[in-house]
Design a protein around this motif. Sequence first.
Motif, mmCIF file in Angstrom:
data_model
loop_
_atom_site.group_PDB
_atom_site.id
_atom_site.type_symbol
_atom_site.label_atom_id
_atom_site.label_comp_id
_atom_site.label_asym_id
_atom_site.label_seq_id
_atom_site.Cartn_x
_atom_site.Cartn_y
_atom_site.Cartn_z
ATOM 1 N N ILE A 154 1.143 -1.064 0.122
ATOM 2 C CA ILE A 154 0.245 0.417 -0.073
ATOM 3 C C ILE A 154 1.114 1.189 0.246
ATOM 4 N N THR A 155 0.856 1.647 -0.784
ATOM 5 C CA THR A 155 1.021 3.764 -0.311
ATOM 6 C C THR A 155 0.187 4.604 -0.438
ATOM 7 N N ALA A 156 0.671 5.237 0.685
ATOM 8 C CA ALA A 156 0.014 6.247 1.585
ATOM 9 C C ALA A 156 0.780 7.431 1.774
ATOM 10 N N VAL A 192 -2.117 -1.349 -3.625
ATOM 11 C CA VAL A 192 -3.362 -0.567 -2.962
ATOM 12 C C VAL A 192 -2.611 0.684 -3.434
ATOM 13 N N CYS A 193 -2.662 1.739 -4.387
ATOM 14 C CA CYS A 193 -1.743 3.160 -4.423
ATOM 15 C C CYS A 193 -2.917 4.046 -3.733
ATOM 16 N N ALA A 194 -3.414 4.630 -2.933
ATOM 17 C CA ALA A 194 -4.271 5.050 -1.989
ATOM 18 C C ALA A 194 -2.833 6.498 -1.657
ATOM 19 N N ALA A 195 -1.738 6.548 -2.366
ATOM 20 C CA ALA A 195 -0.854 7.959 -1.983
ATOM 21 C C ALA A 195 -1.348 8.854 -2.852
ATOM 22 N N ALA A 196 -1.315 10.709 -2.190
ATOM 23 C CA ALA A 196 -1.297 11.772 -3.228
ATOM 24 C C ALA A 196 0.165 11.889 -3.674
ATOM 25 N N VAL A 197 0.718 11.208 -4.237
ATOM 26 C CA VAL A 197 2.329 11.244 -5.309
ATOM 27 C C VAL A 197 1.988 12.656 -6.181
ATOM 28 N N ALA A 198 3.407 14.507 -5.281
ATOM 29 C CA ALA A 198 3.701 15.039 -5.777
ATOM 30 C C ALA A 198 3.664 14.672 -7.669
ATOM 31 N N ASP A 199 2.950 15.169 -8.230
ATOM 32 C CA ASP A 199 3.004 15.378 -9.951
ATOM 33 C C ASP A 199 4.916 15.811 -10.614
ATOM 34 N N TYR A 200 5.737 16.825 -10.359
ATOM 35 C CA TYR A 200 6.687 17.374 -10.024
ATOM 36 C C TYR A 200 7.597 17.717 -9.112
ATOM 37 N N ASN A 204 8.126 13.943 -11.936
ATOM 38 C CA ASN A 204 8.022 12.854 -11.581
ATOM 39 C C ASN A 204 7.218 11.327 -11.560
ATOM 40 N N PRO A 205 8.054 9.936 -11.761
ATOM 41 C CA PRO A 205 7.422 8.823 -12.320
ATOM 42 C C PRO A 205 6.013 8.902 -11.897
ATOM 43 N N ASP A 206 5.400 7.940 -12.519
ATOM 44 C CA ASP A 206 4.452 7.785 -12.114
ATOM 45 C C ASP A 206 4.238 6.625 -11.181
ATOM 46 N N ILE A 207 4.419 6.464 -10.589
ATOM 47 C CA ILE A 207 4.492 4.612 -9.513
ATOM 48 C C ILE A 207 3.250 3.752 -9.758
ATOM 49 N N LEU A 208 1.839 4.480 -9.741
ATOM 50 C CA LEU A 208 1.352 3.956 -10.108
ATOM 51 C C LEU A 208 1.143 3.091 -11.635
ATOM 52 N N PHE A 209 1.493 3.481 -12.623
ATOM 53 C CA PHE A 209 1.529 3.022 -14.023
ATOM 54 C C PHE A 209 2.791 2.791 -13.786
ATOM 55 N N VAL A 229 -4.874 -1.711 -7.957
ATOM 56 C CA VAL A 229 -5.550 -0.459 -7.301
ATOM 57 C C VAL A 229 -5.140 0.682 -7.569
ATOM 58 N N GLY A 230 -6.258 1.305 -7.623
ATOM 59 C CA GLY A 230 -5.440 2.574 -8.268
ATOM 60 C C GLY A 230 -6.910 3.574 -7.615
ATOM 61 N N PHE A 231 -6.251 4.879 -7.264
ATOM 62 C CA PHE A 231 -7.222 5.636 -6.883
ATOM 63 C C PHE A 231 -7.077 7.030 -7.557
ATOM 64 N N ALA A 232 -8.277 7.723 -7.714
ATOM 65 C CA ALA A 232 -8.728 8.968 -8.850
ATOM 66 C C ALA A 232 -9.688 10.071 -7.917
ATOM 67 N N GLY A 279 -10.966 6.329 -17.604
ATOM 68 C CA GLY A 279 -10.000 5.953 -19.183
ATOM 69 C C GLY A 279 -8.327 6.450 -17.764
ATOM 70 N N LYS A 280 -8.420 6.150 -16.334
ATOM 71 C CA LYS A 280 -6.912 6.010 -15.703
ATOM 72 C C LYS A 280 -6.646 4.587 -15.542
ATOM 73 N N LEU A 281 -8.021 3.816 -15.214
ATOM 74 C CA LEU A 281 -8.103 1.889 -14.935
ATOM 75 C C LEU A 281 -7.410 1.903 -16.145
ATOM 76 N N ARG A 292 -5.423 3.368 -19.028
ATOM 77 C CA ARG A 292 -4.267 3.450 -19.523
ATOM 78 C C ARG A 292 -3.296 2.536 -18.251
ATOM 79 N N LYS A 293 -3.416 2.921 -16.731
ATOM 80 C CA LYS A 293 -2.934 2.481 -15.907
ATOM 81 C C LYS A 293 -2.592 1.100 -15.913
ATOM 82 N N ASN A 294 -3.033 0.208 -16.708
ATOM 83 C CA ASN A 294 -3.714 -1.512 -16.240
ATOM 84 C C ASN A 294 -3.246 -1.380 -15.298
HETATM 85 O O1 C5P Z 1 -2.604 10.114 -12.663
HETATM 86 P P1 C5P Z 1 -3.265 10.823 -11.143
HETATM 87 O O2 C5P Z 1 -2.883 11.120 -10.262
HETATM 88 O O3 C5P Z 1 -4.379 11.267 -11.098
HETATM 89 O O4 C5P Z 1 -3.955 9.460 -10.598
HETATM 90 C C1 C5P Z 1 -3.893 8.857 -9.457
HETATM 91 C C2 C5P Z 1 -3.536 7.087 -9.077
HETATM 92 O O5 C5P Z 1 -2.003 6.991 -9.455
HETATM 93 C C3 C5P Z 1 -3.314 7.509 -7.366
HETATM 94 O O6 C5P Z 1 -3.348 5.794 -7.147
HETATM 95 C C4 C5P Z 1 -1.946 7.689 -7.418
HETATM 96 O O7 C5P Z 1 -1.747 6.897 -5.942
HETATM 97 C C5 C5P Z 1 -1.128 7.104 -8.549
HETATM 98 N N1 C5P Z 1 -0.178 7.659 -8.653
HETATM 99 C C6 C5P Z 1 1.196 7.598 -8.670
HETATM 100 N N2 C5P Z 1 2.398 8.424 -8.882
HETATM 101 C C7 C5P Z 1 2.415 9.196 -9.479
HETATM 102 C C8 C5P Z 1 0.795 9.864 -9.729
HETATM 103 C C9 C5P Z 1 -0.425 9.204 -9.050
HETATM 104 O O8 C5P Z 1 0.855 6.096 -8.373
HETATM 105 N N3 C5P Z 1 3.300 10.276 -9.712
#
Ligand code: C5P
Length: 220
Positions: free
Chosen positions: A13-15, A93-101, A125-130, A142-145, A157-159, A161-163
């Motif tokens: 789980i990411t948080a 389960v990726c529940a973290a709110a990752v900084a995009d930049y 930043n890299p997209d961990i879930l992707f 499992v991801g969150f949106a 779309g996210k479901l 695109r991120k497989n």
């Molecule tokens: O694309 P978006 O950020 O809206 O997608 C949200 C999902 O992607 C969440 O599950 C979040 O934990 C994950 N995420 C991630 N790494 C990122 C951005 C989002 O794992 N850099």
Amino acid sequence: ANGLVLNGKKVLITAGPTHEAIDPVRFLGNRSSGTMGFELAKQAANLGAEVVLVSGPTNLNVEHSGINLVRVTTAQEMFDASHEHYESVDVAVCAAAVADYRPKHVAEEKLKKKDDDLQIELERNPDILFSLGKEKKHQFLVGFALETENELENAKGKLKRKNLDAIVLNSLKDDGAGFGGNTNKITFIDKNLDIKTFELKTKPDVASDIWKEIISRIHV
Ligand code: C5P
């Protein structure tokens, strides 16, 4: 053996948020408290799972023999820790709110204020879930949106695109849902586009609903 439904299963789980340094004392971040991810981790452990909880900076703590809490600060660190454990888990389960930049350059000394405006160049930043989706083999992912418009379409779309195997949509339009608070209103969407919408509930109740949905799909 006891009858716990996640016995013998490993869960990642990411948080929480991530913090991206600007200089030695400042960072870019967001208001995620980590509550949802920690609650998901606790409940999985209580159901018998061996949990790796990779968390960005939060005030939360958890003492549970079934939870290995890995604390990280940046998205890159969360990416590395998540990938390190991904191979061996059954559910992620990726529940973290990752900084995009993140700031492209981290100042070695504290930035001094000037009379002029300041510009900080940011890089992705890299997209961990992707990335986990790309490397997915046996895992149920499992991801969150968190959407403010075209919620269902964006989540679907996210479901894709991120497989993912499922995505939890969290509407900011719903009173009491989202960041900071202790309640959430979710829609659970699986990869067959089976959609289930839940009432506004406390985060522990939401976590319980999410595990029920996941468990019904991994014990088929
Ligand atoms: O694309 P978006 O950020 O809206 O997608 C949200 C999902 O992607 C969440 O599950 C979040 O934990 C994950 N995420 C991630 N790494 C990122 C951005 C989002 O794992 N850099």
